[in-house]
Design a protein around this motif. Structure first.
Motif, mmCIF file in Angstrom:
data_model
loop_
_atom_site.group_PDB
_atom_site.id
_atom_site.type_symbol
_atom_site.label_atom_id
_atom_site.label_comp_id
_atom_site.label_asym_id
_atom_site.label_seq_id
_atom_site.Cartn_x
_atom_site.Cartn_y
_atom_site.Cartn_z
ATOM 1 N N GLU A 208 0.837 -1.197 0.000
ATOM 2 C CA GLU A 208 0.000 0.000 0.000
ATOM 3 C C GLU A 208 0.876 1.253 0.000
ATOM 4 O O GLU A 208 1.926 1.295 0.625
ATOM 5 C CB GLU A 208 -0.924 0.005 1.214
ATOM 6 N N THR A 209 0.417 2.281 -0.727
ATOM 7 C CA THR A 209 1.147 3.536 -0.849
ATOM 8 C C THR A 209 0.413 4.611 -0.063
ATOM 9 O O THR A 209 -0.802 4.704 -0.141
ATOM 10 C CB THR A 209 1.225 3.943 -2.338
ATOM 11 N N PRO A 210 1.140 5.441 0.673
ATOM 12 C CA PRO A 210 0.488 6.536 1.393
ATOM 13 C C PRO A 210 -0.263 7.468 0.438
ATOM 14 O O PRO A 210 0.166 7.676 -0.709
ATOM 15 C CB PRO A 210 1.639 7.277 2.065
ATOM 16 N N LEU A 211 -1.366 8.025 0.886
ATOM 17 C CA LEU A 211 -2.217 8.883 0.061
ATOM 18 C C LEU A 211 -1.450 10.085 -0.487
ATOM 19 O O LEU A 211 -1.600 10.449 -1.655
ATOM 20 C CB LEU A 211 -3.428 9.350 0.874
ATOM 21 N N LYS A 212 -0.623 10.711 0.315
ATOM 22 C CA LYS A 212 0.149 11.878 -0.130
ATOM 23 C C LYS A 212 1.022 11.514 -1.334
ATOM 24 O O LYS A 212 1.115 12.275 -2.294
ATOM 25 C CB LYS A 212 1.012 12.424 0.997
ATOM 26 N N GLU A 213 1.634 10.354 -1.269
ATOM 27 C CA GLU A 213 2.487 9.905 -2.368
ATOM 28 C C GLU A 213 1.675 9.715 -3.645
ATOM 29 O O GLU A 213 2.096 10.095 -4.735
ATOM 30 C CB GLU A 213 3.153 8.582 -1.977
ATOM 31 N N LEU A 214 0.491 9.133 -3.513
ATOM 32 C CA LEU A 214 -0.376 8.929 -4.677
ATOM 33 C C LEU A 214 -0.825 10.258 -5.271
ATOM 34 O O LEU A 214 -0.834 10.426 -6.490
ATOM 35 C CB LEU A 214 -1.606 8.104 -4.284
ATOM 36 N N ILE A 215 -1.188 11.209 -4.412
ATOM 37 C CA ILE A 215 -1.626 12.516 -4.896
ATOM 38 C C ILE A 215 -0.481 13.220 -5.613
ATOM 39 O O ILE A 215 -0.674 13.797 -6.687
ATOM 40 C CB ILE A 215 -2.180 13.368 -3.737
ATOM 41 N N ASP A 216 0.717 13.160 -5.044
ATOM 42 C CA ASP A 216 1.886 13.768 -5.685
ATOM 43 C C ASP A 216 2.136 13.153 -7.063
ATOM 44 O O ASP A 216 2.427 13.871 -8.026
ATOM 45 C CB ASP A 216 3.130 13.617 -4.813
ATOM 46 N N LYS A 217 2.012 11.848 -7.168
ATOM 47 C CA LYS A 217 2.216 11.168 -8.458
ATOM 48 C C LYS A 217 1.161 11.592 -9.476
ATOM 49 O O LYS A 217 1.476 11.824 -10.647
ATOM 50 C CB LYS A 217 2.179 9.649 -8.271
ATOM 51 N N LEU A 218 -0.086 11.708 -9.038
ATOM 52 C CA LEU A 218 -1.156 12.143 -9.933
ATOM 53 C C LEU A 218 -0.938 13.580 -10.402
ATOM 54 O O LEU A 218 -1.133 13.892 -11.581
ATOM 55 C CB LEU A 218 -2.522 12.043 -9.236
ATOM 56 N N MET A 219 -0.538 14.445 -9.479
ATOM 57 C CA MET A 219 -0.298 15.844 -9.821
ATOM 58 C C MET A 219 0.807 15.951 -10.883
ATOM 59 O O MET A 219 0.686 16.726 -11.824
ATOM 60 C CB MET A 219 0.095 16.647 -8.578
ATOM 61 N N LYS A 220 1.858 15.176 -10.732
ATOM 62 C CA LYS A 220 2.949 15.200 -11.703
ATOM 63 C C LYS A 220 2.519 14.573 -13.032
ATOM 64 O O LYS A 220 2.848 15.088 -14.099
ATOM 65 C CB LYS A 220 4.172 14.478 -11.147
ATOM 66 N N ALA A 221 1.775 13.487 -12.959
ATOM 67 C CA ALA A 221 1.338 12.803 -14.175
ATOM 68 C C ALA A 221 0.445 13.696 -15.031
ATOM 69 O O ALA A 221 0.544 13.694 -16.259
ATOM 70 C CB ALA A 221 0.594 11.514 -13.819
#
Length: 100
Positions: A10-23
Motif C-alpha cells: 500500500e502507498t500513502p495517500l500523499k504519495e499517490l496525490i503527488d504522483k497524480l499531480m505530476k502525471a
C-alpha cells in the motif's frame, strides 16, 4: 489477521496525490496559484489593491493595474518582482514581467 493493518504494497495517500499531480502536470499550476495568492504578502497591500489581474503564462507574469502611476513605478522594479516571485516559488517560476 487484523484487516486494519497496512500491507506492504500500500502507498500513502500523499504519495499517490503527488504522483497524480505530476502525471497530469498539475503540480506547476498549483505552485503558480500559491504564488499568485501570496501577491499581497510579496508586494504589499497598496500594490495588491491596485492589481486588477494577475496571471502566469509561459514563465511570464502578466500584471494588469488600475493605476498608470503605480504600473510605471513597478515597471522600473521588474527585477525585484522577478526575485520575490521566484523566491516565493522556490525555483525560477518566471523569467519576465509584462504590464497591462
Amino acid at each position: 489477521m487484523d484487516e486494519r493493518k497496512r500491507s506492504s504494497n500500500e502507498t500513502p495517500l500523499k504519495e499517490l496525490i503527488d504522483k497524480l499531480m505530476k502525471a497530469y502536470q498539475l503540480d506547476g499550476k498549483l505552485n503558480e496559484m500559491s504564488v499568485l495568492e501570496a501577491w499581497p504578502e510579496m508586494m504589499g497591500i497598496a500594490v495588491a489593491n491596485r492589481t486588477v489581474d494577475l496571471k502566469i503564462r509561459n514563465k511570464t507574469l502578466y500584471i494588469t493595474m488600475d493605476s498608470s502611476v503605480m504600473r510605471d513605478e513597478l515597471a522600473h522594479g521588474k527585477t525585484i518582482i522577478l526575485h520575490r516571485v521566484n523566491e516565493k516559488a522556490g525555483y525560477e517560476m518566471i523569467t519576465d514581467v509584462w504590464f497591462g
